[in-house]
Design a protein around this motif. Structure first.
Motif, mmCIF file in Angstrom:
data_model
loop_
_atom_site.group_PDB
_atom_site.id
_atom_site.type_symbol
_atom_site.label_atom_id
_atom_site.label_comp_id
_atom_site.label_asym_id
_atom_site.label_seq_id
_atom_site.Cartn_x
_atom_site.Cartn_y
_atom_site.Cartn_z
ATOM 1 N N UNK A 1 0.818 -1.212 0.000
ATOM 2 C CA UNK A 1 0.000 0.000 0.000
ATOM 3 C C UNK A 1 0.856 1.269 0.000
ATOM 4 N N UNK A 2 2.081 1.132 -0.495
ATOM 5 C CA UNK A 2 2.892 2.306 -0.773
ATOM 6 C C UNK A 2 3.884 2.729 0.282
ATOM 7 N N UNK A 3 3.934 2.054 1.427
ATOM 8 C CA UNK A 3 4.904 2.430 2.459
ATOM 9 C C UNK A 3 6.290 1.974 2.021
ATOM 10 N N UNK A 4 7.268 2.871 2.129
ATOM 11 C CA UNK A 4 8.624 2.566 1.675
ATOM 12 C C UNK A 4 9.668 2.751 2.775
ATOM 13 N N UNK B 1 12.928 -6.630 6.500
ATOM 14 C CA UNK B 1 13.393 -5.955 5.277
ATOM 15 C C UNK B 1 13.268 -6.853 4.062
ATOM 16 N N UNK B 2 13.407 -8.165 4.256
ATOM 17 C CA UNK B 2 13.278 -9.079 3.129
ATOM 18 C C UNK B 2 11.843 -9.123 2.618
ATOM 19 N N UNK B 3 10.892 -9.093 3.545
ATOM 20 C CA UNK B 3 9.479 -9.077 3.162
ATOM 21 C C UNK B 3 9.147 -7.764 2.456
ATOM 22 N N UNK B 4 9.586 -6.638 3.052
ATOM 23 C CA UNK B 4 9.279 -5.328 2.466
ATOM 24 C C UNK B 4 9.934 -5.161 1.103
ATOM 25 N N UNK B 5 11.206 -5.553 0.999
ATOM 26 C CA UNK B 5 11.937 -5.325 -0.247
ATOM 27 C C UNK B 5 11.569 -6.327 -1.334
ATOM 28 N N UNK B 6 10.919 -7.429 -0.958
ATOM 29 C CA UNK B 6 10.386 -8.324 -1.979
ATOM 30 C C UNK B 6 9.243 -7.644 -2.730
ATOM 31 N N UNK C 1 21.044 -8.837 9.203
ATOM 32 C CA UNK C 1 19.929 -7.922 8.996
ATOM 33 C C UNK C 1 20.221 -6.912 7.879
ATOM 34 N N UNK C 2 21.448 -6.905 7.393
ATOM 35 C CA UNK C 2 21.845 -5.850 6.466
ATOM 36 C C UNK C 2 21.985 -6.343 5.031
ATOM 37 N N UNK C 3 21.551 -7.555 4.768
ATOM 38 C CA UNK C 3 21.655 -8.102 3.422
ATOM 39 C C UNK C 3 20.376 -7.813 2.650
ATOM 40 N N UNK C 4 20.255 -6.577 2.240
ATOM 41 C CA UNK C 4 19.060 -6.160 1.527
ATOM 42 C C UNK C 4 19.308 -6.023 0.039
#
Length: 276
Positions: free
Chosen positions: A76-79, A95-100, A123-126
């Motif tokens: 829904x557009x949150x970044x 971050x993996x869920x969001x960046x997917x 946690x930093x492997x985005x």
């Protein structure tokens, strides 16, 4: 900064890890079947399971809620995401869920447990397009968190504040509601609050008292709140449908079901709300 950069605190020495007392983050890791915990955490975890055998199911359902809520927000557009009380990395992380969904999502993780700092690299492997950072701080220091999160997040744009399985370790006398208000106060309109919280609403009073006392004796404060008490954290915000719900009833279509979660009542609530 990119998703491969070091965290905000990468240069600092980790505080000594106290293995003489259980820690909620490490107990949570044990409930999830992780290996980043110590005998003292496993022992207390086993005591909690002896009181309520469904505790590991609740932990997994709580994690699944975070995945679904993050997926909903990114869809829904949150970044931008500020996740406080991150816990020990367990893939997929937020971050993996969001960046997917949104490869350019920016995520700041925050925790006060040295063992989380020790595993911060995970946690930093985005994504190359996004940003993932980690800072070492306590939720009771909102000014510090906000000041340092500003180094990564743009506070003129919406931010999703994530407080997953955290506030039930902060009693009212420690200003739990004020902490949430302070964190939200500097976030712009359109920002979001995502929370989960343990409850004793579906637990026999004696059982809840026993668990609370065992944790208190080990130095862990547990503030089990009712549905109404949990809902107070969202005063002045617009709840996303279906509002405050038991964990596995919040948008189940966005994720995979947790085995066993429908065998009984879930001892936890979750909700997402928007700041006007």
């Amino acid at each position: 900064m990119t998703g491969q950069d070091a965290g905000l605190d990468a240069g600092q020495d980790a505080t000594r890890i106290d293995t003489s007392r259980p820690h909620p983050a490490r107990m949570y890791d044990w409930y999830l079947g992780g290996k980043d915990n110590y005998p003292v955490d496993e022992e207390m975890g086993r005591q909690m399971v002896a009181i309520n055998p469904r505790v590991p199911i609740v932990a997994r359902a709580n994690r699944a809620f975070m995945h679904r809520a993050t997926r909903w927000l990114a869809g829904n557009g949150v970044r931008q995401f500020l996740d406080i009380g991150t816990g020990i990395p367990t893939e997929p992380n937020l971050h993996q869920v969001a960046q997917e969904v949104a490869p350019d999502a920016r995520v700041v993780y925050c925790d006060n447990d040295p063992i989380v700092l020790a595993h911060a690299a995970a946690l930093l492997r985005g994504t190359p397009e996004g940003v993932t950072e980690y800072l070492q701080a306590d939720v009771r220091d909102p000014a510090v968190i906000l000041e340092r999160a500003r180094e990564v997040l743009d506070f003129t744009r919406p931010v999703a504040l994530s407080l997953i399985a955290l506030l039930h370790f902060v009693p009212d006398e420690d200003g739990a509601h004020d902490l949430v208000w302070r964190l939200l106060s500097e976030l712009p309109s359109g920002s979001c609050l995502t929370m989960t919280h343990a409850t004793a609403d579906f637990t026999p009073e004696e059982e809840a008292a026993q668990a609370t006392e065992k944790l208190r004796a080990a130095g862990v404060t547990l503030a089990l709140r009712s549905r109404a008490e949990f809902a107070r954290f969202f005063d002045g915000l617009d709840l996303v449908e279906p509002g405050v719900e038991v964990l596995h009833h919040w948008h189940p279509e966005l994720g995979e079901p947790v085995p066993g979660q429908d065998d009984g009542v879930m001892a936890g609530y979750g909700a997402v709300a928007l700041k006007r």
